[in-house]
Motif scaffolding. Structure first.
Motif, PDB file in Angstrom:
ATOM      1  N   SER A  26       0.840  -1.184   0.000  1.00 20.69           N
ATOM      2  CA  SER A  26       0.000   0.000   0.000  1.00 20.69           C
ATOM      3  C   SER A  26       0.883   1.246   0.000  1.00 20.69           C
ATOM      4  CB  SER A  26      -0.924   0.019   1.221  1.00 20.69           C
ATOM      5  OG  SER A  26      -0.213   0.423   2.379  1.00 20.69           O
ATOM      6  N   GLU A  28       0.367   4.021   1.645  1.00 21.83           N
ATOM      7  CA  GLU A  28       0.553   4.526   3.017  1.00 21.83           C
ATOM      8  C   GLU A  28       1.634   3.729   3.751  1.00 21.83           C
ATOM      9  OE1 GLU A  28      -0.373   7.263   4.664  1.00 21.83           O
ATOM     10  OE2 GLU A  28      -1.121   7.803   2.691  1.00 21.83           O
ATOM     11  N   ARG A  29       1.643   2.427   3.548  1.00 15.63           N
ATOM     12  CA  ARG A  29       2.689   1.599   4.180  1.00 15.63           C
ATOM     13  C   ARG A  29       4.061   1.980   3.621  1.00 15.63           C
ATOM     14  NH1 ARG A  29       4.195  -1.470   8.439  1.00 15.63           N
ATOM     15  NH2 ARG A  29       5.631  -3.104   7.820  1.00 15.63           N
ATOM     16  N   ARG A  31       4.980   4.923   2.482  1.00 17.40           N
ATOM     17  CA  ARG A  31       5.342   6.221   3.083  1.00 17.40           C
ATOM     18  C   ARG A  31       5.919   5.997   4.484  1.00 17.40           C
ATOM     19  NH1 ARG A  31       0.923   8.562   2.184  1.00 17.40           N
ATOM     20  NH2 ARG A  31       1.618   9.956   0.526  1.00 17.40           N
ATOM     21  N   TYR A  32       5.240   5.178   5.258  1.00 18.38           N
ATOM     22  CA  TYR A  32       5.688   4.845   6.612  1.00 18.38           C
ATOM     23  C   TYR A  32       7.075   4.212   6.584  1.00 18.38           C
ATOM     24  CZ  TYR A  32       5.889   2.219  11.002  1.00 18.38           C
ATOM     25  OH  TYR A  32       6.291   1.672  12.196  1.00 18.38           O
ATOM     26  N   LEU A  33       7.283   3.241   5.709  1.00 12.87           N
ATOM     27  CA  LEU A  33       8.578   2.560   5.624  1.00 12.87           C
ATOM     28  C   LEU A  33       9.695   3.507   5.202  1.00 12.87           C
ATOM     29  CD1 LEU A  33       7.370  -0.774   4.009  1.00 12.87           C
ATOM     30  CD2 LEU A  33       8.305  -0.488   6.326  1.00 12.87           C
ATOM     31  N   GLU A 115       5.685  -7.679   0.408  1.00  9.50           N
ATOM     32  CA  GLU A 115       4.639  -6.671   0.582  1.00  9.50           C
ATOM     33  C   GLU A 115       5.240  -5.309   0.926  1.00  9.50           C
ATOM     34  OE1 GLU A 115       0.538  -5.846   3.091  1.00  9.50           O
ATOM     35  OE2 GLU A 115       1.560  -7.756   3.321  1.00  9.50           O
ATOM     36  N   ASP A 116       6.237  -5.295   1.810  1.00 13.67           N
ATOM     37  CA  ASP A 116       6.868  -4.023   2.169  1.00 13.67           C
ATOM     38  C   ASP A 116       7.645  -3.434   0.994  1.00 13.67           C
ATOM     39  OD1 ASP A 116       5.787  -3.952   4.696  1.00 13.67           O
ATOM     40  OD2 ASP A 116       7.611  -4.615   5.715  1.00 13.67           O
ATOM     41  N   SER A 119       5.199  -1.980  -1.339  1.00 19.20           N
ATOM     42  CA  SER A 119       4.672  -0.734  -0.769  1.00 19.20           C
ATOM     43  C   SER A 119       5.627   0.424  -1.011  1.00 19.20           C
ATOM     44  CB  SER A 119       4.421  -0.899   0.737  1.00 19.20           C
ATOM     45  OG  SER A 119       3.387  -1.816   0.975  1.00 19.20           O
TER      46      SER A 119
END
Length: 156
Positions: A26, A28-29, A31-33, A115-116, A119
Motif C-alpha cells: 500500500s 501509506e505503508r 510512506r511509513y517505511l 509486501e513491504d 509498498s
C-alpha cells in the motif's frame, strides 16, 4: 433486473478489491517505511539536519554529498527517477539480489517482505519524477570534488 446487475457489479468490484489487496503493498505503508527505514536520511537533502522537516514533495531526490571510504565514493541515488524506470517485479529482483556499496544497507532490503518492498515501490512512484541523477560512483583513490562524509579505514 437492475437489482441483479447492481449485485453483480458489487460482487465484481469486491473481487477486484480483494485481488488488489492480495497483491500486497500500500502507498501509506510505503510512506511509513520510507520514514522509519531511514531512506530519507541519505536520499533526501537536509532531512536529518532538519529533524525530518522536509516537505514530502522534496523527498528521495538523491544528494550531492558523497560517502567516502575504502570502497570509493558513493552518492545517494535519486530514487524518484530510479523507480519510474523499474517495474515492481524488477524492483523485487534487485532488492533481493543486488549487493550495493556502503553505506547503503542493501541487506535490509533483502530481508524485507515482498509486501513491504512493493509498498515502497508504489509510494515512491506516486511521488513522481523530480530532481537530477546523483553523481557517479568514484572508485578508491579518486578524490570527490564536492562535499563527502569520510569513513575511517577499518582496523587491520
Amino acid at each position: 433486473m437492475r437489482t441483479n446487475r447492481a449485485a453483480a457489479l458489487a460482487a465484481l468490484l469486491s473481487m477486484l478489491c480483494l485481488d488488489a489487496g492480495a497483491a500486497g503493498g500500500s502507498i501509506e505503508r510505503g510512506r511509513y517505511l520510507a520514514k522509519i527505514g531511514g531512506c530519507n536520511d541519505c536520499h533526501t537533502p537536509g532531512y536529518g539536519l532538519s529533524g525530518g522537516q522536509v516537505p514530502e514533495a522534496q523527498w528521495l531526490v538523491g544528494d550531492q554529498i558523497g560517502w567516502n571510504g575504502p570502497w570509493g565514493t558513493t552518492y545517494p541515488s535519486n530514487l524518484r527517477l530510479y523507480f519510474q524506470k523499474v517495474s515492481e517485479s524488477e524492483w523485487l529482483k534487485a532488492a533481493r539480489e543486488k549487493q550495493l556499496r556502503p553505506p547503503m544497507p542493501w541487506f535490509a532490503l533483502r530481508d524485507m517482505s515482498d509486501e513491504d518492498l512493493v509498498s515502497l515501490h508504489r509510494f515512491i512512484r506516486t511521488l513522481g519524477p523530480a530532481g537530477e541523477p546523483a553523481p557517479a560512483y568514484l572508485p578508491p583513490g579518486v578524490e570527490p570534488q564536492g562535499p563527502a562524509i569520510r569513513f575511517p579505514q577499518p582496523p587491520s
